[in-house]
Design an enzyme around this catalytic site. Structure first.
Site, short mmCIF file in Angstrom:
data_model
loop_
_atom_site.label_atom_id
_atom_site.label_comp_id
_atom_site.label_asym_id
_atom_site.label_seq_id
_atom_site.Cartn_x
_atom_site.Cartn_y
_atom_site.Cartn_z
N ASP A 36 45.86 0.36 -51.78
CA ASP A 36 46.83 0.95 -52.21
C ASP A 36 47.22 2.08 -53.30
OD1 ASP A 36 48.86 -2.01 -52.57
OD2 ASP A 36 49.40 -0.60 -54.58
N ASP A 62 46.87 6.21 -51.18
CA ASP A 62 48.41 7.05 -50.85
C ASP A 62 48.38 7.39 -49.81
OD1 ASP A 62 50.52 8.67 -51.09
OD2 ASP A 62 50.21 9.36 -52.35
N VAL A 63 49.46 6.55 -48.56
CA VAL A 63 49.49 6.01 -47.43
C VAL A 63 50.21 7.47 -46.81
CG1 VAL A 63 49.38 3.58 -46.68
CG2 VAL A 63 51.74 4.54 -48.13
N TYR A 154 66.59 4.48 -46.45
CA TYR A 154 65.25 2.87 -46.29
C TYR A 154 65.68 2.18 -44.82
CZ TYR A 154 63.03 -1.23 -46.80
OH TYR A 154 62.36 -2.53 -46.70
N LYS A 158 62.97 2.47 -41.62
CA LYS A 158 62.48 1.30 -41.34
C LYS A 158 62.77 1.56 -38.96
CE LYS A 158 60.19 -0.95 -44.37
NZ LYS A 158 58.95 -0.77 -44.44
N THR A 189 59.48 -10.97 -53.42
CA THR A 189 57.91 -10.42 -53.34
C THR A 189 58.20 -9.57 -54.99
OG1 THR A 189 58.58 -8.85 -52.53
CG2 THR A 189 57.42 -9.93 -51.22
P1 NAP Z 1 55.18 -4.83 -52.93
O1 NAP Z 1 55.01 -6.23 -53.73
O2 NAP Z 1 56.34 -3.67 -53.99
O3 NAP Z 1 54.63 -4.16 -52.49
C1 NAP Z 1 54.36 -3.47 -52.05
C2 NAP Z 1 53.39 -2.47 -51.82
O4 NAP Z 1 52.51 -1.36 -52.09
C3 NAP Z 1 52.75 -2.29 -53.65
O5 NAP Z 1 51.52 -2.90 -54.34
C4 NAP Z 1 53.06 -1.33 -54.36
O6 NAP Z 1 52.33 -0.43 -54.99
C5 NAP Z 1 52.12 0.20 -52.59
N1 NAP Z 1 52.89 1.40 -52.24
C6 NAP Z 1 54.22 1.97 -53.20
N2 NAP Z 1 53.54 2.80 -52.44
C7 NAP Z 1 53.03 3.45 -51.89
C8 NAP Z 1 51.59 4.87 -50.96
N3 NAP Z 1 52.68 6.31 -51.20
N4 NAP Z 1 51.58 4.59 -50.96
C9 NAP Z 1 49.85 3.01 -51.06
N5 NAP Z 1 50.83 2.07 -51.62
C10 NAP Z 1 51.68 1.93 -51.75
O7 NAP Z 1 56.81 -5.06 -51.69
P2 NAP Z 1 56.97 -5.92 -50.49
O8 NAP Z 1 58.41 -6.97 -50.51
O9 NAP Z 1 55.55 -6.39 -50.57
O10 NAP Z 1 56.35 -4.97 -49.03
C11 NAP Z 1 55.91 -5.01 -48.62
C12 NAP Z 1 56.44 -4.55 -47.14
O11 NAP Z 1 57.97 -5.40 -46.93
C13 NAP Z 1 57.28 -2.78 -47.36
O12 NAP Z 1 56.70 -2.17 -46.13
C14 NAP Z 1 58.55 -3.65 -47.34
O13 NAP Z 1 59.48 -2.34 -47.15
C15 NAP Z 1 58.58 -4.19 -46.30
N6 NAP Z 1 60.09 -4.92 -46.26
C16 NAP Z 1 60.02 -5.81 -47.60
C17 NAP Z 1 61.41 -6.71 -47.67
C18 NAP Z 1 61.17 -7.63 -48.84
O14 NAP Z 1 62.34 -8.50 -48.82
N7 NAP Z 1 60.84 -7.66 -50.36
C19 NAP Z 1 62.03 -6.49 -45.98
C20 NAP Z 1 61.84 -5.65 -45.39
C21 NAP Z 1 61.36 -5.02 -44.99
P3 NAP Z 1 53.38 -0.26 -56.15
O15 NAP Z 1 53.61 -1.50 -57.14
O16 NAP Z 1 53.20 0.51 -57.09
O17 NAP Z 1 54.73 1.08 -56.10
#
Ligand code: NAP
Length: 249
Positions: A36, A62-63, A154, A158, A189
């Protein structure tokens, strides 16, 4: 156990779905490399896994940086010899009306949500090939499957994740490397909680879902676990919505 001794790299594992996947995979016997951008967050996931008797290594990552990706795989192979599973989970949302989006917003969405997946797959495949196969799960979104208002950069990012997953499934299938995409819907989340739990918007989100509730990170982790495991040995190139029926409507 469903992932006994499998070596799994999971990005964005410090929060939300990635954290849940890391904990779940470790319970199923995987050795988890949890990465992360927020090292403190992912270090505490490593500690949680170890406290429960599992194996994990936390790495700052950093991805959007190819150099960081090279280091993640070098450290993974140095520590654990092989690579079996890659979950490209890290991502950002960019909630901004389409007409207000800038070139910088567009570039940022692609750097973090798409370049990450390309770097991860390009660098993972040679290790998986040496290992006679592997499984890659890329986290996309329902915004890649249906038109979502205001999703702009976004949604485009995706959509790219969805299509490169299918292309990679075709390219690497004969090497026994499976590539699938998972498409979460309305999942509560840390990324989404502020809007999804806000009483002003919650009714709207619930009205989109066929099932009674919004989703949670564990429900997504269960789907990712299945696709990552050998139980999905004849499944590649699919797009699996985990959306409570949003896209069924
Ligand atoms: P989350 O709780 O924000 O977790 C994402 C993690 O990725 C966080 O720890 C974040 O760190 C980290 N991150 C951000 N930028 C990064 C980078 N450049 N390099 C490495 N790590 C990085 O989000 P989530 O809801 O679990 O989402 C996970 C995935 O599901 C994402 O790809 C998101 O687009 C996708 N998604 C989510 C939803 C939803 O409803 N939640 C729906 C569809 C798709 P920081 O917190 O420090 O930024």
């Amino acid at each position: 156990m469903r992932l006994e001794n499998k070596i799994a790299v999971i990005t964005g594992a410090g929060s939300g779905m990635g954290k849940e996947e890391a904990v779940r995979f470790a319970k199923e016997g995987a050795i988890v490399v949890a990465t992360d951008i927020d090292y403190e967050a992912v270090k505490s996931v490593e500690e949680q896994i170890k406290a429960n008797g599992g194996k994990a290594l936390a790495l700052k990552h950093d991805v959007s940086s190819k150099e960081d990706w090279e280091q993640v795989f070098t450290k993974t192979i140095d520590a654990f010899t092989n690579l079996d599973i890659l979950v490209n989970n890290a991502g950002i949302s960019l909630p901004k009306p389409f007409m207000e989006q800038t070139e910088q917003d567009w570039a940022k969405a692609y750097q973090i949500n798409v370049n990450s997946v390309m770097f991860g797959m390009q660098l993972a495949v040679p290790y998986m090939e040496k290992n006679n196969g592997g499984s890659i799960v890329n986290i996309s979104s329902i915004s890649a499957l249906i038109g979502m208002a205001g999703a702009g950069a976004y949604t485009a990012s995706k959509g790219a994740v969805r299509s490169i997953s299918k292309a990679a499934a075709v390219d690497f299938g004969k090497k026994n490397i499976r590539v699938n995409s998972v498409h979460p819907g309305y999942i509560v989340t840390p990324m989404s909680a502020a809007s999804m739990e806000d009483p002003k918007y919650k009714e709207y989100f619930l009205s989109q879902v066929a099932l009674p509730n919004l989703g949670n990170a564990e429900e997504v982790a269960n789907a990712v676990l299945f696709l990552a495991s050998d139980e999905a040995s004849h499944i590649t190139g699919i797009e699996l919505p985990v959306d409570g029926g949003v896209t069924a409507k």
